[in-house]
Scaffold this active site. Structure first.
Site, PDB file in Angstrom:
ATOM      1  N   SER A 239       0.856  -1.189   0.000  1.00  0.00           N
ATOM      2  CA  SER A 239       0.000   0.000   0.000  1.00  0.00           C
ATOM      3  C   SER A 239       0.889   1.235   0.000  1.00  0.00           C
ATOM      4  CB  SER A 239      -0.937   0.017   1.213  1.00  0.00           C
ATOM      5  OG  SER A 239      -0.209   0.004   2.429  1.00  0.00           O
TER       6      SER A 239
ATOM      7  N   CYS B 226       2.263  -1.241  11.895  1.00  0.00           N
ATOM      8  CA  CYS B 226       3.268  -2.295  11.710  1.00  0.00           C
ATOM      9  C   CYS B 226       4.108  -2.521  12.957  1.00  0.00           C
ATOM     10  CB  CYS B 226       4.163  -1.991  10.509  1.00  0.00           C
ATOM     11  SG  CYS B 226       3.228  -1.831   8.973  1.00  0.00           S
TER      12      CYS B 226
END
Length: 232
Positions: free
Chosen positions: A177, A193
């Site tokens: 992305s 993340c």
């Protein structure tokens, strides 16, 4: 520390492989629908009955949890829908203004090497960003692509693109992305993340006001240089 930007990264297909389908969704795609479509396509690719595919989508605002996600990294669980997913990695955000590319490639037709595959995805992102005069960089301790932010401090860096993949019978799915012009405060509901101490940015945040079709065109050009021909 930055990984070498000259890391060999190319996964061109073997001779005789058909072009990769390049598909752009015309409307936002619900996340469960995207997963179902990927599952079906990956099975068909593995069976040899379908072409490889790159599927470019936008999603409604949502969070996804990868296989390594930690509960404490979901800061505001009631803000947007949260989906458990089989990709690697931790929590990430998807939403309008972010280009998601689902990458369904048969590495048997290329090279069954996951490290090379991830490096090539990173290089795809880096080359795309370079098309808009943004220097994206790898980090050996953090997945994704990063941009230095000297305007925020000497050591400041922001993440501009994420990577999360899954592989079944050497056919890949999920993908990457790139933040084009999303609402950056939507990332505040998670630790993106699992990385603390760094921010999130976008092309728009860096002063590059571009349309999604412009981004798609550069992505396609740079994909073909690394992965081979596409067809719509």
């Amino acid at each position: 520390m930055t990984l070498r930007d000259d890391l060999p990264a190319s996964l061109l297909p073997k001779d005789g492989s058909p072009p990769v389908e390049w598909v752009i969704a015309e409307a936002p795609v619900a996340y469960p629908d995207a997963v179902g479509e990927m599952e079906a396509r990956v099975a068909a690719i593995a069976a040899g009955t379908a072409r490889e595919r790159i599927w470019l989508v936008e999603h409604p605002p949502l969070y996804t949890a990868g296989t390594s996600a930690h509960d404490e990294d979901l800061i505001t669980p009631d803000r947007f829908p949260v989906f458990q997913t089989g990709r690697g990695g931790q929590y990430t955000y998807h939403g309008p203004g972010q280009r998601v590319a689902y990458v369904m490639l048969d590495l048997n037709r290329r090279r069954p090497d996951l490290r090379l595959f991830v490096a090539t995805l990173e290089q795809w992102i880096i080359r795309t960003l370079d098309g808009f005069n943004i220097r994206g960089e790898r980090r050996d301790d953090r997945v994704g692509v990063w941009v230095r932010r000297p305007d925020k401090g000497a050591e400041a860096e922001d993440k501009i693109a994420a990577i999360g993949i899954r592989v079944r019978r050497w056919v890949t799915f999920h993908g990457i992305s790139i933040n084009v012009e999303p609402e950056l405060d939507h990332f505040d509901g998670i630790v993106p993340c699992g990385v603390k101490g760094h921010g999130v940015t976008s092309l728009a945040d860096l002063g590059r006001i571009v349309t999604m079709p412009e981004v798609d065109a550069v992505m396609r050009r740079e994909f073909e240089a690394l992965f081979g021909e596409t067809v719509r």
